[in-house]
Scaffold this motif. Structure first.
Motif, PDB file in Angstrom:
ATOM      1  N   LYS A   6      15.898  -1.335   8.870  1.00 52.61           N
ATOM      2  CA  LYS A   6      14.530  -0.888   8.793  1.00 52.61           C
ATOM      3  C   LYS A   6      13.564  -1.165   9.642  1.00 52.61           C
ATOM      4  O   LYS A   6      13.257  -0.358  10.520  1.00 52.61           O
TER       5      LYS A   6
ATOM      6  N   ASP B 224      23.063  -2.939   0.703  1.00 59.52           N
ATOM      7  CA  ASP B 224      21.603  -2.772   0.561  1.00 59.52           C
ATOM      8  C   ASP B 224      21.066  -3.786   1.487  1.00 59.52           C
ATOM      9  O   ASP B 224      20.003  -3.499   2.115  1.00 59.52           O
ATOM     10  N   GLU B 225      21.664  -4.999   1.664  1.00 59.84           N
ATOM     11  CA  GLU B 225      20.954  -5.928   2.579  1.00 59.84           C
ATOM     12  C   GLU B 225      20.938  -5.320   3.914  1.00 59.84           C
ATOM     13  O   GLU B 225      20.002  -5.537   4.757  1.00 59.84           O
TER      14      GLU B 225
ATOM     15  N   GLU C  71      16.540   6.595   6.617  1.00 62.06           N
ATOM     16  CA  GLU C  71      15.184   6.393   7.108  1.00 62.06           C
ATOM     17  C   GLU C  71      14.894   7.780   8.106  1.00 62.06           C
ATOM     18  O   GLU C  71      13.831   7.588   8.832  1.00 62.06           O
TER      19      GLU C  71
ATOM     20  N   ARG D 130      18.111  -3.099   4.410  1.00 61.50           N
ATOM     21  CA  ARG D 130      17.258  -3.954   4.402  1.00 61.50           C
ATOM     22  C   ARG D 130      16.662  -4.295   5.802  1.00 61.50           C
ATOM     23  O   ARG D 130      15.803  -4.105   6.476  1.00 61.50           O
ATOM     24  N   ILE D 131      17.839  -4.932   6.568  1.00 63.08           N
ATOM     25  CA  ILE D 131      17.764  -5.609   7.781  1.00 63.08           C
ATOM     26  C   ILE D 131      17.531  -4.561   8.989  1.00 63.08           C
ATOM     27  O   ILE D 131      16.764  -4.437   9.891  1.00 63.08           O
TER      28      ILE D 131
END
Ligand code: SF4
Length: 506
Positions: free
Chosen positions: A144, A137-138, A195, A141-142
């Motif tokens: 994106k 998940d991290e 994305e 997030r990074i």
């Protein structure tokens, strides 16, 4: 992969536009190389890019180790444009998402390595399902903001998996395996797909030819299962120099291209990067003529695994390693289908490959090497004459590359890049001539101690660049002698090997 090529997997990639050049889909297999200059030295880097482009490259990769280097890519891009060289540049990023963001607006492609991109549990080797997902998940997030920049600038991304630098997270779940390499890529592909970003390419690299072949076949299969179709970049890492590096690359890259897998190629040699391009071009040209029949290949792979080593029944039963032979019944080899047909017909029988002289010797080695990597083949013979000394040497290199017969020490060396601060090519030559006669020993010569230790994993000994003209010596993955002058490195390594009982004079 070109759509008119056949493959037992029928994997067809989508086209991906990288600046002025389209990769994948029905486009020809594209050639590329990487600068080994200091990225901050604009003039030297631009000149090397020009030499690589003049040799026929469709793309040149440049290392970006920090924000300053990422920013300097603008200058390099600008000067190349001014000189009329508009083909795309790629930035090679390790470890740092900020550098990826800085590079993504400056060049046409960035390469990220999921193995060293995100670690939220430093030192951890055992992950619970929750921790595994947290780290993934991290990563999402990074990624994106990087994806947003890539979308804005139409920058492509390569998810570049390296066998030697899989993340601790992936290792904890899948181990050090082709499956681990592939799932590491699939996880990141999903993050990009979430994305709605599809300007992607994927690579599975290893210094071990067989691992590289298995991982890429598995990647094609897994992408088909997941309805992904991103172009595949092929390369054998740390292939070395000279004939050795050329043979390893031809077997690894050629095996896959002959099965219709692969859209772009980088041959990694410990030599000037522009020398890689004609080697890559020759592998691609030869492979085009040697595409395997898909129906025959399906039968072949129903008898031998495409994804893991399976020794052929004859060798298992008789315990004889492949060698150069004469006088045996042999199959003339001009095409991979000659081997596949013979094997499918009699999978239990001895299979000797005969060189007829009607095809180039390099092509013969590539075709036979591919079969030996699959665990097929029991010997090599030559029609109407004996092999020359040089041909014999190359045959033994091919057997060694596929780990079917070990005749010399194994050498692993990186192609060098902006991180290399010593003369790696001459040191590699010195190491080879001093230690070639030793069997069952592997020695790595790597440009730096940043990525070198991961990428040389498995080598018994290593010489790794630590500072300008200085190297560290490694034994079984641990640094045991530090900052040795390059001139004394080979003597010091010999002493170390003698201490460990691994050096003999003959
Ligand atoms: S090991 Fe270091 S010097 Fe060699 S190619 Fe990799 S990053 Fe560059």
């Amino acid at each position: 992969m070109q759509t008119n090529r056949s493959s037992w997997l029928s994997f067809v990639s989508r086209p991906v536009q990288i600046g002025t050049v389209a990769f994948g889909g029905s486009n020809p297999v594209r050639l590329q190389s990487m600068c080994n200059t200091d990225t901050m030295n604009t003039e030297v880097t631009v000149n090397q890019c020009i030499q690589i482009f003049n040799a026929g490259a469709h793309l040149v990769r440049i290392t970006a180790r920090n924000i300053s280097e990422a920013k300097n890519l603008s200058k390099i891009r600008h000067q190349l444009n001014e000189a009329g060289y508009t083909r795309p540049l790629a930035a090679d990023i390790h470890f740092n998402p900020e550098i990826a963001s800085a590079a993504a607006s400056r060049v046409e492609k960035i390469r990220i390595n999921p193995g060293n991109f995100v670690h939220i549990f430093p030192g951890k080797t055992d992950y619970s399902e929750t921790e595994y997902q947290q780290e993934l998940d991290e990563a999402g997030r990074i990624l994106k903001p990087i994806i947003a920049i890539c979308k804005e600038h139409k920058t492509a991304v390569r998810i570049g998996i390296n066998h030697g630098s899989l993340s601790k997270r992936v290792l904890s779940k899948y181990g050090d395996t082709p499956k681990g390499m592939v799932e590491s890529a699939i996880e990141y592909i999903r993050l990009f797909a979430d994305e709605d970003f599809h300007n992607l390419l994927v690579s599975m690299k290893s210094s071990d030819v067989r691992t590289m072949i298995w991982a890429n076949r598995l990647l094609a299969q897994r992408m088909m299962e997941e309805s992904f179709n991103y172009p595949i970049h092929l390369g054998v890492t740390e292939a070395g120099a000279g004939e050795d590096g050329r043979i390893k690359s031809a077997i690894g890259i050629g095996s896959l291209l002959m099965d219709g897998i692969g859209d772009t190629v980088r041959v990694s040699l410990t030599e000037a990067p522009e020398k890689e391009i004609p080697v890559a071009a020759q592998i691609v040209d030869s492979s085009k003529k040697l595409i395997s029949d898909s129906r025959l290949s399906s039968k072949y792979f129903s008898k031998i695994s495409p994804y893991a080593f399976e020794l052929n029944a004859f060798e298992k039963k008789n315990n004889v390693t492949p060698d150069i032979v004469s006088g045996n019944a042999a199959v003339s080899i001009l095409h991979p289908d000659d081997i596949r047909k013979a094997f499918v017909k009699k999978p239990e029988s001895e299979l000797i490959f005969k060189y007829t002289g009607k095809s180039g010797f390099n092509e013969f080695l590539m075709v036979c090497g591919s079969a030996f990597a699959d665990g097929i083949g029991n010997g090599i013979s030559c029609a109407n004459r004996i092999f020359t000394n040089n041909e014999q040497r190359q045959i033994y290199m091919m057997l060694q590359s596929t780990r079917r017969k070990i005749s010399t020490a194994e050498f692993i060396s990186c192609p060098s890049c902006g991180r290399t601060e010593f003369d790696i090519e001459s040191l590699l030559n010195e190491v080879k001539s001093r230690f070639e006669h030793l069997k069952d020993i592997s020695i790595a010569v790597m440009g730096c101690i940043v990525n070198g230790p991961g990428e040389m994993r498995g080598a018994n000994y290593g010489i790794l660049g630590s500072a300008p003209n200085k190297v560290h010596l490694y034994y079984k993955g641990e640094s045991v002698r530090k900052n040795i002058d390059q001139k004394e490195a080979v003597d010091t390594l010999q002493k170390l090997m003698t201490e460990k009982g691994d050096f003999k004079n003959d």
